[in-house]
Design an enzyme around this catalytic site. Structure first.
Site, PDB file in Angstrom:
ATOM      1  CE  LYS A  88      -3.570   2.744   0.894  1.00 45.65           C
ATOM      2  NZ  LYS A  88      -2.836   4.022   1.093  1.00 45.65           N
TER       3      LYS A  88
ATOM      4  CB  SER B 164       0.593   7.975  13.068  1.00 44.87           C
ATOM      5  OG  SER B 164      -0.604   7.349  12.629  1.00 44.87           O
TER       6      SER B 164
ATOM      7  CD  GLU C 191       9.372   2.606  13.623  1.00 47.44           C
ATOM      8  OE1 GLU C 191       8.893   3.591  14.233  1.00 47.44           O
ATOM      9  OE2 GLU C 191      10.051   2.702  12.594  1.00 47.44           O
TER      10      GLU C 191
ATOM     11  CB  CYS D 192      11.042   6.291  13.789  1.00 51.20           C
ATOM     12  SG  CYS D 192      12.121   5.409  12.654  1.00 51.20           S
TER      13      CYS D 192
ATOM     14  CD  GLU E 135       7.147  10.152  17.426  1.00 51.13           C
ATOM     15  OE1 GLU E 135       8.183  10.026  16.738  1.00 51.13           O
ATOM     16  OE2 GLU E 135       6.160   9.390  17.323  1.00 51.13           O
TER      17      GLU E 135
END
Length: 504
Positions: free
Chosen positions: A182, A240, A263, A300, A389
């Protein structure tokens, strides 16, 4: 070589258009039209992947290694076009795209070498014991086998290394699993040109066309259809926390749940111990600032939190970081949505009780500039939102009074991709008391460095306890990541002629 996108999907070797289209939103240059994905396309791609899985899973390790190397060569053949459209779509500097392309082809070749060695198969053999009493033992052989078709979601922040032919795709193909990707709508042209490279390698190697498909764009229903498709056996995702958790929950609610390897997010805390800060506080502040703003903070592993003792040395560290960050100009963010979320996150932190603003700036449109804040350990421990975050070049210093308070901060953390200790020899005892906490909290523990920059190699772990990832036993970088797409199968008393060739 120039590249103009055709805007179609790749479904089992065929370029397919749909009536509905969306337009890319590049940081600069021309926008292009792309077909919107649909659940019907998802179904076609998954059925083709299932059809391909029977022969692809049975292919030899050498055949798959050659295929991975062919993908790398096809990507390199399109190097100029990939850099041009990738930089235009994302706003990333050309040097960053060139480096990321190098990492992408390197990990394809790394997996080729890895499967040639065969260690990942974890082969085990317990020979028959026909005379054992009271019962004979059968002949038992074990090895890892591919799980079947895998869904991969492209990431916004790594248009190459975590997208169409990135680590999830490379490791799944190495394992013997067909892949349905995707694509991320932030860089559809980059996804398309890389898909062209994969499709060319599929054809050159004479593989079943269903071994790879790319579905572009689409609303939430496309991703939902992909993770819920009964022929998909596992999912790889980088993105996210909210989006990943929603897809994870869908995987768990399936009639037959499947693993979702997501992740999702991390603040990657750094713990600065007293002797290290006394010896080199200014250098640490400058180094932290450089790590914070790398890639506009869109990594990240961006170290968003620094925990240090209150006092003169800590103040020198904070001032060095503030000065270095104040000299950084605005940087283009990957998407308008990421830029907007960064501004909202900065405003949220600035408005929290007990937070002092050390550096503020003005962000507009798709640009980001650094922010620096400071709070106390007491205020941190009483306000969990400070640990959320903020995706961008924002740093928060947490000052503590004692080592015990520093350890309380460490214990309060949710799962992280990384945790860092800055120490000198005199800090060894304090570091030893922190380490058991940090290794429970993070997938990678760093000493005297900065976590941005993930080496692609055998020993790397890029994962961690939730919410850093949805499976604390997995990594999305390094050769161990292949284990996500494998499961052990035991063969009892099978004639040698029926055993997989790697077990004979």
């Amino acid at each position: 070589m120039s590249f103009i996108p055709h805007g179609r999907h790749f479904i089992a070797g065929a370029r397919i258009a749909t009536d509905a289209q969306f337009r890319s939103a590049p940081a600069r240059g021309t926008a292009h039209a792309f077909s919107v994905g649909t659940p019907a396309l998802v179904d076609a791609a998954c059925r083709a992947a299932e059809e391909a899985s029977w022969t692809y899973a049975a292919s030899s390790r050498e055949e798959r290694a050659v295929f991975l190397e062919a993908i790398a060569e096809e990507i390199e053949r399109r190097a100029e076009g990939i850099t041009a459209i990738g930089s235009a779509e994302t706003g990333l500097p050309e040097a960053r795209l060139i480096s990321e392309r190098g990492r992408t082809v390197s990990q394809l070749r790394l997996f080729a070498a890895h499967i040639r060695r065969g260690d990942y198969l974890d082969r085990r053999h317990d020979a028959t014991l026909p005379d054992r009493q009271p019962f004979a033992r059968p002949d038992l052989r074990l090895m890892q086998r591919p799980v079947g078709p895998v869904a991969v979601f492209g990431a916004s922040n790594f248009p190459l290394a975590f997208s169409v032919a990135g680590g999830d795709t490379a490791s799944a193909l190495a394992a013997g699993c067909p892949v349905v990707v995707k694509g991320h709508s932030a860089h559809p042209g980059t996804s398309e040109i890389v898909a062209e490279a994969v499709a060319a390698a599929v054809k050159a190697c004479g593989l079943h066309a269903g071994v790879f498909s790319l579905i572009q764009g689409g609303r939430r229903e496309v991703g939902e259809a992909l993770v819920q498709h009964p022929l998909i056996r596992a999912v790889g995702f980088t993105g996210s926390l909210a989006g990943g958790r929603a897809l994870f929950d869908l995987c768990m609610r399936r009639p037959e749940p499947i693993p979702f390897f997501g992740e999702l997010g991390s603040v990657n805390p750094m713990f600065l111990l007293p002797a290290a800060v006394a010896a080199r506080g200014e250098a640490l502040g400058k180094g932290w600032a450089a790590s914070l703003v790398m890639g506009a903070g869109q990594f990240c592993t961006n170290p968003g939190i620094a925990v240090a003792m209150n006092g003169r040395d800590g103040a020198i560290f904070a001032e060095a970081a503030r000065t270095a960050l104040s000299e950084v100009g605005s940087q283009v963010m990957l998407t308008d949505g990421i830029a907007s979320a960064y501004r909202d996150g900065s405003d949220r932190i600035a408005g929290e009780t007990g937070v002092e603003t050390l550096l503020t700036s003005e962000c507009n449109l798709r640009n980001a500039t650094p922010y620096l804040f400071r709070t106390t350990g007491r205020d941190w421990l009483s306000n969990h939102s400070l640990a959320e975050e903020v995706f961008g070049p924002l740093g928060l210093i947490v000052t503590v009074q004692t080592l015990d308070e520093m350890k309380d901060i460490a214990r309060s953390l949710a799962g992280q991709l990384t945790a860092t200790i800055h120490m000198d020899e005199a800090d060894s005892e304090a570091a030893a008391s922190l380490l058991p906490i940090l290794e429970r909290k993070a997938g990678r523990v760093v000493a005297n460095g900065f976590p941005t920059g993930v080496e692609v190699c055998d020993a790397m772990v890029h994962g961690g306890p939730y919410p850093a990832s949805t499976n604390f036993g997995a990594t999305s970088v390094g050769t161990l990541s292949i284990r996500r797409w494998l499961r052990p199968v035991c063969y009892q008393n099978l004639p040698e002629s029926l055993l997989p060739s790697d077990l004979r």
